[in-house]
Design a protein around this motif. Sequence first.
Motif, short mmCIF file in Angstrom:
data_model
loop_
_atom_site.label_atom_id
_atom_site.label_comp_id
_atom_site.label_asym_id
_atom_site.label_seq_id
_atom_site.Cartn_x
_atom_site.Cartn_y
_atom_site.Cartn_z
N GLU A 71 38.19 9.10 14.15
CA GLU A 71 38.98 8.56 15.26
C GLU A 71 38.13 7.84 16.30
OE1 GLU A 71 43.05 10.51 16.41
OE2 GLU A 71 41.49 12.05 16.42
N GLN A 72 36.83 8.03 16.27
CA GLN A 72 35.96 7.46 17.29
C GLN A 72 35.60 6.02 16.95
OE1 GLN A 72 32.57 10.04 17.40
NE2 GLN A 72 33.71 11.78 18.19
N HIS A 73 35.60 5.16 17.94
CA HIS A 73 35.14 3.79 17.75
C HIS A 73 33.62 3.79 17.55
CE1 HIS A 73 38.88 1.56 18.78
NE2 HIS A 73 39.18 2.74 19.29
N ALA A 74 33.13 2.76 16.90
CA ALA A 74 31.72 2.72 16.50
C ALA A 74 30.77 2.83 17.68
CB ALA A 74 31.43 1.44 15.71
N HIS A 75 31.19 2.33 18.85
CA HIS A 75 30.27 2.38 19.99
C HIS A 75 30.14 3.80 20.56
CE1 HIS A 75 34.23 1.81 22.00
NE2 HIS A 75 33.69 2.56 22.94
N VAL A 76 30.95 4.75 20.08
CA VAL A 76 30.86 6.14 20.53
C VAL A 76 29.95 6.95 19.61
CG1 VAL A 76 32.24 8.18 21.16
CG2 VAL A 76 33.20 5.90 21.42
N TRP A 77 29.69 6.44 18.39
CA TRP A 77 28.88 7.19 17.45
C TRP A 77 27.49 7.48 18.02
CZ3 TRP A 77 29.88 3.79 12.49
CH2 TRP A 77 31.24 3.88 12.15
N ASP A 78 26.92 8.59 17.60
CA ASP A 78 25.59 8.99 18.07
C ASP A 78 24.47 8.35 17.26
OD1 ASP A 78 26.41 10.73 20.17
OD2 ASP A 78 26.97 12.22 18.67
N SER B 68 26.02 1.26 29.34
CA SER B 68 24.96 0.59 28.59
C SER B 68 24.15 1.59 27.79
CB SER B 68 24.05 -0.20 29.53
OG SER B 68 23.45 0.65 30.49
N ARG B 69 23.66 1.11 26.63
CA ARG B 69 22.86 1.97 25.76
C ARG B 69 21.92 1.11 24.94
NH1 ARG B 69 26.28 5.92 22.42
NH2 ARG B 69 25.93 7.18 24.29
N VAL B 70 20.68 1.59 24.78
CA VAL B 70 19.70 0.98 23.89
C VAL B 70 19.18 2.09 22.97
CG1 VAL B 70 17.54 -0.28 23.70
CG2 VAL B 70 19.07 -0.73 25.63
N ARG B 71 19.21 1.84 21.66
CA ARG B 71 18.91 2.91 20.70
C ARG B 71 17.90 2.44 19.65
NH1 ARG B 71 24.10 4.40 18.51
NH2 ARG B 71 24.17 6.11 20.00
N LEU B 72 16.99 3.32 19.28
CA LEU B 72 16.05 3.11 18.19
C LEU B 72 16.34 4.15 17.11
CD1 LEU B 72 13.48 1.60 17.11
CD2 LEU B 72 12.15 3.46 18.17
N GLN B 73 16.49 3.70 15.85
CA GLN B 73 16.79 4.63 14.76
C GLN B 73 15.85 4.37 13.59
OE1 GLN B 73 20.96 5.45 13.71
NE2 GLN B 73 20.47 5.11 11.56
N LEU B 74 15.34 5.46 13.03
CA LEU B 74 14.47 5.40 11.86
C LEU B 74 15.11 6.26 10.77
CD1 LEU B 74 11.75 4.61 10.50
CD2 LEU B 74 10.79 6.71 11.49
N ALA B 75 15.28 5.71 9.57
CA ALA B 75 15.95 6.43 8.50
C ALA B 75 15.17 6.30 7.20
CB ALA B 75 17.37 5.90 8.30
N SER B 76 15.21 7.39 6.42
CA SER B 76 14.71 7.39 5.05
C SER B 76 15.93 7.47 4.15
CB SER B 76 13.78 8.57 4.82
OG SER B 76 13.34 8.61 3.48
N ASP B 77 16.28 6.35 3.52
CA ASP B 77 17.52 6.21 2.76
C ASP B 77 17.22 6.34 1.26
OD1 ASP B 77 19.64 4.96 1.23
OD2 ASP B 77 20.45 4.24 3.12
N HIS B 78 17.75 7.39 0.64
CA HIS B 78 17.60 7.59 -0.79
C HIS B 78 18.99 7.56 -1.43
CE1 HIS B 78 15.59 9.98 -4.29
NE2 HIS B 78 15.55 8.67 -4.49
N ALA B 79 19.76 6.50 -1.14
CA ALA B 79 21.12 6.36 -1.65
C ALA B 79 21.19 5.57 -2.95
CB ALA B 79 22.00 5.67 -0.59
N VAL C 258 23.47 4.67 14.63
CA VAL C 258 23.82 3.27 14.44
C VAL C 258 24.94 3.11 13.42
CG1 VAL C 258 22.99 1.01 13.69
CG2 VAL C 258 21.53 2.47 15.12
N ASP C 259 24.88 3.89 12.34
CA ASP C 259 25.80 3.71 11.22
C ASP C 259 26.57 4.99 10.92
OD1 ASP C 259 23.55 5.07 10.44
OD2 ASP C 259 22.90 3.59 8.97
N ALA C 260 27.55 4.88 10.03
CA ALA C 260 28.35 6.03 9.62
C ALA C 260 27.60 6.86 8.60
CB ALA C 260 29.68 5.56 9.04
N PRO C 261 27.86 8.17 8.53
CA PRO C 261 27.21 9.02 7.52
C PRO C 261 27.64 8.64 6.11
CG PRO C 261 28.23 10.33 9.28
CD PRO C 261 28.72 8.94 9.44
N LEU C 262 26.83 9.02 5.12
CA LEU C 262 27.11 8.69 3.72
C LEU C 262 28.49 9.17 3.25
CD1 LEU C 262 23.68 9.32 1.92
CD2 LEU C 262 24.77 7.13 2.43
#
Length: 414
Positions: free
Chosen positions: A145-152, A374-385, A154-158
Amino acid sequence: AASATSTRAPAMQTAVQVPAREGASTPPAPVAPSAPSNGNAFNPELSLIVSGGWRALQRDPANWRLNGFASGNGGGPGPRGFTLAETELGIAANIDPLFYGAANISLHPDDTVSVEEAFVQTTALGAGVKLKVGRFFSGLGYQNEQHAHVWDFVDAPLPYLAFLGGQRNEDGLQLRWLLPADLYTELGAELGRGATFPGSEVNRNGAGAWTLFGHVGGDVGISHSWRAGVSLLQARPDARVSEAIDAAGALVSDAFSGSSRLWVVDGVWKWAPNGNATRTNFKLQGEYFNRRERGTLIYDIAASARAGAYGSAQSGAYVQGVWQWMPGWRTGLRVERLDVGSVDYGANAGVLGGTGFNPSRLAWMIDWNPSEFSRVRLQLASDHARDPAVGGRRDTQLMLQYQMSLGAHGAHSF
């Protein structure tokens, strides 16, 4: 007791009475200041969410896919380099004493436009009941139900990418009932067109999907609060198209028709010392998905078009924690995993045999919030999809994101 005809002036219009001296004439009654006129009283609230950023990806994002999952082709890390993300235009207002209306228009980076939400909701049914009509994000689970700008992150979970195509909205009706109980208890039901994943666009008069959900929650002392829920989505896709890699390593498009049933169990726990989250707070959030599908699959609709029975039982989950250690600064960690489970391709097993690979991802983020706008975010991910059996390799992803909110924007739900 005051008479039935007496009224009480609003607090803003009260005045202090000064007793008159004996023999002096009675002073005139004080004149209450008139309420200031509001030129925007009949104008809707307008908001604009502007977001974008930069991505550095180790692997080509065009090759990202969840092999073995009919996922609606949603998700992926997005393009490399500098990008403009989705821009959201929101319009909302009370229509009259009975109805409230809202719409959220998405402006996409490829210069296309889509309607995320456009609905009318009742405000005066009473007894804790609300009816929503139009297009809306489904009440399934917690984050949907949350809009993308509310997510904690950058992207949605798998699991959202695999089982909901990223995020699911519905055209139809939604009924919610907040029970009159000491423990927060909410029940809901939706009936809709079912055109979005895991459903598909179909030519029928009846509903293509329905959803049931329930949530309970409460407080533990003055520093802790929680909410938990269970949801069920039943859809009837007809020739739902998804991509797959066949036994020869070729990318093909398949079409599924049948029944799709998805269970979601969600929970969130929040902590803030003495209930004051302005300085420091912590949130733990997680959801578990279980999907079963039965029907017919047409393999390689562009060439072979070979039909066969299809059945699958798959699941996935994610858990994330976000900690604000000082005003304006937060950090978080998210763990995600999918279980390919059992998939029966029937007569197409020889060309679509699965490899048994279970995708996973680990993401860490840190963000700075100078204000609530306002928000500025840095995200680091190890993606094994990506499935190694068909050439997939682990992907290291670095993302920098900004989000800016302009205008009036309503408060977000728990």
